[in-house]
Design a protein around this motif. Structure first.
Motif, short mmCIF file in Angstrom:
data_model
loop_
_atom_site.label_atom_id
_atom_site.label_comp_id
_atom_site.label_asym_id
_atom_site.label_seq_id
_atom_site.Cartn_x
_atom_site.Cartn_y
_atom_site.Cartn_z
N ILE A 14 -13.48 75.04 98.54
CA ILE A 14 -12.57 73.92 98.29
C ILE A 14 -13.29 72.59 98.21
CG2 ILE A 14 -10.60 75.12 99.28
CD1 ILE A 14 -10.93 73.51 101.81
N ASP A 15 -14.50 72.50 98.79
CA ASP A 15 -15.27 71.25 98.73
C ASP A 15 -16.00 71.08 97.41
OD1 ASP A 15 -14.44 70.64 101.27
OD2 ASP A 15 -16.32 71.19 102.26
N ASP A 16 -16.26 72.19 96.73
CA ASP A 16 -17.05 72.15 95.49
C ASP A 16 -16.29 71.38 94.41
OD1 ASP A 16 -18.57 72.55 93.25
OD2 ASP A 16 -18.68 74.74 93.46
N PRO A 17 -16.81 70.26 93.92
CA PRO A 17 -16.10 69.49 92.89
C PRO A 17 -15.92 70.27 91.59
CG PRO A 17 -18.35 68.67 93.18
CD PRO A 17 -18.10 69.64 94.29
N GLU A 18 -16.70 71.32 91.41
CA GLU A 18 -16.54 72.15 90.22
C GLU A 18 -15.31 73.05 90.30
OE1 GLU A 18 -18.44 71.99 87.44
OE2 GLU A 18 -19.35 70.25 88.41
N THR A 19 -14.81 73.27 91.52
CA THR A 19 -13.61 74.09 91.69
C THR A 19 -12.39 73.24 91.37
OG1 THR A 19 -14.68 75.38 93.46
CG2 THR A 19 -12.27 75.52 93.27
N ARG A 20 -11.71 73.59 90.28
CA ARG A 20 -10.55 72.80 89.84
C ARG A 20 -9.23 73.53 90.04
NH1 ARG A 20 -11.89 68.48 86.83
NH2 ARG A 20 -9.85 67.82 87.61
N VAL A 21 -9.28 74.87 90.01
CA VAL A 21 -8.06 75.67 90.16
C VAL A 21 -8.35 76.84 91.10
CG1 VAL A 21 -6.33 77.11 89.01
CG2 VAL A 21 -7.23 75.08 87.85
N ILE A 22 -7.48 77.05 92.08
CA ILE A 22 -7.54 78.23 92.93
C ILE A 22 -6.22 78.97 92.79
CG2 ILE A 22 -7.68 79.12 95.29
CD1 ILE A 22 -9.44 76.76 96.01
N VAL A 23 -6.29 80.25 92.40
CA VAL A 23 -5.10 81.06 92.20
C VAL A 23 -5.01 82.09 93.31
CG1 VAL A 23 -3.87 82.59 90.63
CG2 VAL A 23 -5.28 80.74 89.71
N CYS A 24 -3.95 82.04 94.10
CA CYS A 24 -3.73 83.02 95.17
C CYS A 24 -2.83 84.12 94.61
CB CYS A 24 -3.06 82.37 96.37
SG CYS A 24 -4.06 81.10 97.18
N CYS A 25 -3.37 85.33 94.54
CA CYS A 25 -2.59 86.44 94.00
C CYS A 25 -2.59 87.59 94.99
CB CYS A 25 -3.14 86.87 92.64
SG CYS A 25 -4.89 87.34 92.64
N GLY A 26 -1.69 88.53 94.75
CA GLY A 26 -1.55 89.66 95.66
C GLY A 26 -0.13 90.16 95.61
N SER A 27 0.15 91.24 96.31
CA SER A 27 1.50 91.80 96.31
C SER A 27 2.43 90.93 97.15
CB SER A 27 1.47 93.24 96.85
OG SER A 27 0.89 93.27 98.14
N GLY A 28 3.70 91.21 97.09
CA GLY A 28 4.68 90.40 97.82
C GLY A 28 4.60 90.62 99.33
N GLY A 29 4.92 89.57 100.07
CA GLY A 29 5.03 89.68 101.52
C GLY A 29 3.73 89.66 102.28
N VAL A 30 2.63 89.24 101.64
CA VAL A 30 1.34 89.25 102.33
C VAL A 30 0.90 87.86 102.78
CG1 VAL A 30 0.55 91.33 101.14
CG2 VAL A 30 0.06 89.07 100.14
N GLY A 31 1.71 86.83 102.49
CA GLY A 31 1.37 85.49 102.94
C GLY A 31 0.69 84.62 101.90
N LYS A 32 0.91 84.92 100.59
CA LYS A 32 0.27 84.11 99.54
C LYS A 32 0.71 82.65 99.62
CE LYS A 32 1.56 86.14 95.80
NZ LYS A 32 2.48 87.16 96.33
N THR A 33 2.01 82.42 99.80
CA THR A 33 2.54 81.06 99.79
C THR A 33 1.95 80.24 100.93
OG1 THR A 33 4.60 81.79 98.76
CG2 THR A 33 4.64 79.67 99.89
N THR A 34 1.95 80.80 102.13
CA THR A 34 1.40 80.10 103.28
C THR A 34 -0.09 79.87 103.11
OG1 THR A 34 3.09 81.09 104.70
CG2 THR A 34 1.15 80.16 105.78
N THR A 35 -0.79 80.87 102.57
CA THR A 35 -2.23 80.73 102.33
C THR A 35 -2.50 79.59 101.35
OG1 THR A 35 -2.66 83.08 102.78
CG2 THR A 35 -4.29 81.89 101.47
N ALA A 36 -1.74 79.55 100.26
CA ALA A 36 -1.92 78.49 99.26
C ALA A 36 -1.67 77.12 99.87
CB ALA A 36 -0.99 78.73 98.07
N ALA A 37 -0.60 76.99 100.64
CA ALA A 37 -0.28 75.70 101.26
C ALA A 37 -1.33 75.28 102.27
CB ALA A 37 1.09 75.78 101.93
#
Length: 378
Positions: A14-37
């Motif tokens: 997340i500190d790398d200025p080259e990182t512009r987009v992070i996509v959290c993917c996975g099956s439902g109910g594993v905590g993607k939303t909380t992880t992204a936030a």
């Protein structure tokens, strides 16, 4: 027991200025939303201008961010005591509103109102297969094009099919392809026979969508929409192509989120393999809600000690109960280690970070911050 040789370094990502987009993917109910936030919060506090796009309609995330609700446009998180070095913005995808906005932006005032009132449009904008995933892609493209944020973090829609998020533009474009446009924009030639031919040719999702529209206006509504779509939305596929290129670029990183459960890890394996096939940049696996053991006491010894307390006639029911709970925790931790070891044997090049479960649900910034700390291993 074998462990992955590479640990995912979230802070470096997340500190790398080259990182512009992070996509959290996975099956439902594993905590993607909380992880992204949690990632977005941590990135903002470490100095980056960050926006998180969530698909989860639950209000708990908005509440955790100190907002009454999240809308279809980014809102800045500004609450008492929250003074990040960067900025944190958040939004929740509204599939229908995103589609409506796209119509207004590209069709002009008069034609857009006609399209928005079209019953065929009203059907596909809410129930057509792949619409939610495509609109998530559309919104991501809009956020990237705006250039207002250094980092965009995306919580992908829950789906049983791996990477529907990536497939949606192709599937939606195929459903609205040139052949269908020719049939529906030429009612004099095609008529009802043409429509039946489309349906009988295997366009089952099209049939399902239009079946909800009743009355003699069916063909007219479909024809009017397709004519406008063909002439007004010439950039439909082009925008999808550009967003797909963004997802394959060096500035994008995919995080596969999984719970330490057999089904979730099987789905995670499929995600990893599919990302590799699609040449998508995978950052690693987040093994979410794990249960590490902090005390150096085996399950056998814990149970033996609990049995000894019971046999000795000593009145220590609480101590015996704690020992048995510890034994259960050790058994759970060992099971999770075996499952994760199986995953890492199958995917030895994938970096992994284990995120211990919190004792309660996340309901505020402090909870998200704690998740961020655990993601970073601190």
């Amino acid at each position: 027991m074998t462990f992955p040789t590479s640990s995912l370094d979230v802070d470096t990502l997340i500190d790398d200025p080259e990182t512009r987009v992070i996509v959290c993917c996975g099956s439902g109910g594993v905590g993607k939303t909380t992880t992204a936030a949690a990632l977005a919060l941590r990135a903002a506090e470490r100095g980056r201008q960050t926006v998180v796009l969530t698909i989860d309609p639950a209000r708990r995330l908005a509440q955790a961010l100190g907002l009454r609700e999240l809308g279809n446009h980014p809102r800045k998180v500004s609450v008492a005591g929250f003074e990040p070095k960067g900025e944190l913005w958040a939004m929740m995808l509204d599939m229908r509103r995103t589609f409506d906005d796209m119509v207004r932006r590209h069709a002009g005032p008069e034609r857009s109102e006609q399209l928005l009132a079209n019953r065929f449009y009203q059907t596909i904008s809410t129930s057509f297969s792949g619409t939610q995933e495509y609109m998530a892609m559309e919104k991501l493209g809009q956020l990237a094009a705006a250039g207002d944020w250094e980092l965009i973090i995306v919580d992908t829609p829950p789906s049983r099919s791996a990477l529907d998020f990536l497939d949606a533009p192709t599937r939606l474009s195929a459903a609205l392809d040139g052949r269908m446009i020719r049939l529906l924009t030429g009612p004099a030639k095609a008529g009802g026979w043409g429509l039946r031919k489309v349906v009988s040719a295997g366009f089952s999702m099209f049939a399902k969508a239009v079946s909800t529209i009743l009355g003699g206006q069916l063909l007219a509504d479909a024809s009017a929409f397709m004519q406008a779509f063909d002439t007004t939305f010439g950039g439909f596929r082009e925008r999808a192509r550009k967003t797909a290129e963004l997802l394959r670029s060096k500035g994008t990183a995919f995080l596969v989120v999984a719970a330490p459960e057999p089904d979730a890890l099987r789905e995670a394996s499929y995600f990893v393999e599919r990302l590799s096939e699609e040449s998508m940049p995978l950052a690693g696996l987040v093994a979410n809600r794990t249960h590490p053991v902090l005390a150096d006491l085996s399950a056998i010894d814990a149970l033996a000690a609990a049995d000894a307390l019971d046999r000795g006639g000593k009145s220590a029911p609480l101590a015996a109960a704690v020992l048995r709970l510890h034994a259960d925790r050790v058994a759970l931790a060992e099971r999770e280690k075996r499952l994760l070891a199986r995953f890492t044997r199958a995917h030895p090049g994938v970096s992994v970070v284990r995120v211990p479960a919190l004792p309660s649900d996340v309901h505020d910034l402090a909870g998200l911050r704690e998740i961020g700390d655990r993601l970073a291993g601190s």
